[in-house]
Design an enzyme around this catalytic site. Structure first.
Site, mmCIF file in Angstrom:
data_model
loop_
_atom_site.group_PDB
_atom_site.id
_atom_site.type_symbol
_atom_site.label_atom_id
_atom_site.label_comp_id
_atom_site.label_asym_id
_atom_site.label_seq_id
_atom_site.Cartn_x
_atom_site.Cartn_y
_atom_site.Cartn_z
ATOM 1 C CD GLU A 355 -3.165 0.799 2.131
ATOM 2 O OE1 GLU A 355 -4.252 0.307 1.788
ATOM 3 O OE2 GLU A 355 -2.905 1.128 3.303
ATOM 4 C CG HIS A 386 6.183 -29.797 4.183
ATOM 5 N ND1 HIS A 386 6.671 -31.058 3.898
ATOM 6 C CD2 HIS A 386 6.849 -29.378 5.298
ATOM 7 C CE1 HIS A 386 7.567 -31.402 4.806
ATOM 8 N NE2 HIS A 386 7.694 -30.397 5.672
ATOM 9 C CE LYS A 514 -12.844 3.746 0.783
ATOM 10 N NZ LYS A 514 -11.815 4.405 1.631
#
EC number: 5.3.1.9
Length: 548
Positions: A355, A386, A514
């Site tokens: 950000e 793994h 937004k």
């Protein structure tokens, strides 16, 4: 801050030439050529943190040339500007002063001629009093019972930082059970509330404006859930507190303004855990330990501010990151903590880094012609071994890795920690030095494998090595060392932003989605087909309306 295109500097051009010399050299050769390489390429901070950056594709000359880049882009001036309250967040016309929140030396820091430290200290004192009340059981709910559970409702920096730190410092936690709700998906809060008793639950609503959609949606749901049992809305004041500056909306919600904790617009969300946003941390581990977290960060701040670039840990790690992303073409970096308590640390750094430095224009507002922020990711070891280490070891992409581990475990059960750290040391060694096809063939034949099959298998089992890593050892994960570690990465991110000529403290990239979501929300109601967007978005919305 000055606006200098790093690629136009003489230091950058020197690094381009130097890269041609370094690129073919294997880390294996660098160690063979200098038996004291680890000693020369390691730094220790306050007997708390040791950083070994010797397993990198660089030499002392590389570091010198990278430091010349830092000097030519005027990093020193930028550091002084931040610490002195300069408005280095230029697009929002704000200072960047998370460092003031942990200024344990209490030196005056001025914003528009006013020392902010009295304000900071007043909020810390208010947090301290509140924490002592709740932890000691002096803060009772509406039924007279003490608080047993605390739910933090926030998103982004109001969630990631506090959640990461409370998880990392679980060995120091008290009896309070901590919960974090961030996602506007109703599942998040529903699952959290299922096991809670409204009479013994405290909610922290963390929103500077008290208008953040996700946070306020969850807060209203929590309020409704609470009132189903409590009944009287006057009881909200004993069970909800706010971390906000919007006293009007806080009061309208039913929260007593005295139970609202202030922070300021010169504190960015992703750098806010040191502020009132850190209240859930302080409630979880006690205010004395929260102050130690601040102290650790302050000590790293002083190191960053006062230490020459040749021994400055955040600066060196930042420069190494630029070396890989801009000269070797690395697009990602992995943060791999070998401690389960740090399981949220990569996610926290992901926001802090991406950000901050995920920008496409420079400080002049012009498109950059070079990479900016790297993609940061990671998981705790040994789980990652793994899952995705295969690609790091034998894939075609270069992925610089930070390995982080404590020397002393909080849970020294049997030989668990020795096995964990054995893997930590082994992975960095394997990534650096690898194993040649010839070595594989010899091993296989020593195990009784026929020569022809050994020759066939060798390419598949060989490791090229030459994969870069930093090893970061903490003596132990404590509030002090965690504070220093977080601040180290904050300053690394800042350093990279300065050198890359971008603004690290705004985040305009989150705004468009937004705004569009706000408009689409009303379109999801009713049977009418939507046709005002592009064909894909229209189709998806109409599918939702049909199936819903």
């Amino acid at each position: 801050m000055k606006k200098i295109n790093p690629t136009q500097t003489s230091a950058w051009k020197a690094l381009q030439q130097h890269f041609k010399e370094i690129e073919p050299i294997h880390i294996r050769h660098l160690f063979h050529a200098d038996p004291k390489r680890s000693e020369k390429f390691s730094l220790t901070f306050n007997d708390l943190i040791r950083v070994d950056f010797s397993k990198n594709r660089l030499t002392a000359q590389t570091i010198e040339k990278l430091q010349a880049l830092a000097q030519e882009t005027d990093l020193a001036l930028a550091i002084c500007s931040m610490f002195s309250g300069g408005k280095i967040n230029e697009t929002e016309e704000r200072p960047v002063l998370h460092i003031a929140l942990r200024n344990r030396g209490n030196q005056p820091i001025l914003v528009d001629g006013q020392d902010v430290m009295p304000l900071v200290n007043a909020v810390l004192e208010k947090m301290k009093r509140f924490c002592h009340q709740v932890i000691k059981g002096d803060w009772n709910g509406y039924s007279g019972q003490t608080i047993t559970d605390v739910v933090n409702i926030g998103i982004g920096g109001s969630d990631l930082g506090p959640y990461m730190a409370t998880e990392a410092l679980k060995p120091y936690k008290n009896h309070l059970k901590m919960h974090f709700v961030s996602n506007v998906d109703g599942t998040d809060i529903v699952e959290t509330l299922k096991a809670l008793n409204p009479a013994r639950t405290l909610f922290i609503v963390a929103s500077k404006t008290f208008t953040t959609q996700e946070t306020m949606t969850n807060a209203q749901t929590a309020r409704e859930w609470f009132l189903k049992t409590a009944g009287d809305s006057a009881h909200v004041a004993r069970h909800f507190v706010a971390l906000s500056t919007n006293i009007k909306e806080v009061t309208n919600f039913g929260i007593d303004p005295e139970n609202s904790f202030e922070f300021w617009d010169w504190v960015g969300g992703r750098y806010s855990l040191w502020s009132a946003i850190g209240l859930p941390i302080a409630l979880s581990i006690g205010f004395d330990n929260f102050e130690k977290l601040l102290e650790g960060a302050y000590e790293m701040d002083q190191h960053f501010l006062k230490t020459d670039f040749t021994h400055n840990i955040p600066v060196i790690l930042a420069l190494i990151g630029i070396w890989y992303s801009h000269f070797f073409g690395a697009e990602t970096e992995a943060v791999l903590p070998y401690d389960q308590y740090l399981h949220r640390f990569p996610a926290y750094l992901q926001q802090a880094s991406m950000e901050s430095n995920g920008k496409w224009v420079d400080r002049d507002g012009k498109p950059v012609g070079y990479q900016t922020g790297s993609i940061l990711w990671g998981e705790p070891g040994t789980n990652g071994q793994h899952a995705f280490y295969q690609l790091i070891h034998q894939g075609t992409k270069i992925i610089p890795c930070d390995f982080i581990a404590p020397v002393i475990s909080h849970n020294a059960i049997g030989d668990h920690h020795h096995k964990l750290l054995a893997n930590f040391f082994a992975q960095t060694q394997a990534l650096a030095f690898g194993k040649t096809e010839q070595e594989v063939q010899e091993e296989l034949m020593a195990e009784g494998v026929f020569s022809e099959k050994a020759t066939y298998l060798a390419p598949f089992k060989a490791f090229s090595g030459n994969r870069p890593t930093n090893s970061i050892l903490l003596k132990q994960i404590t509030p002090l060392s965690l504070g220093a570690l977080i601040a180290l990465y904050e300053h690394k991110i800042f350093t990279q932003g300065v050198i890359l000529n971008i603004f690290s403290f705004d985040q305009w990239g989150v705004e468009l989605g937004k705004k569009l979501a706000s408009g689409i929300l009303s379109e999801l109601e009713g049977p009418e087909k939507v046709s005002c967007h592009d064909s894909s978005t229209n189709s998806l919305i109409n599918c939702f309306k049909k199936w819903h």
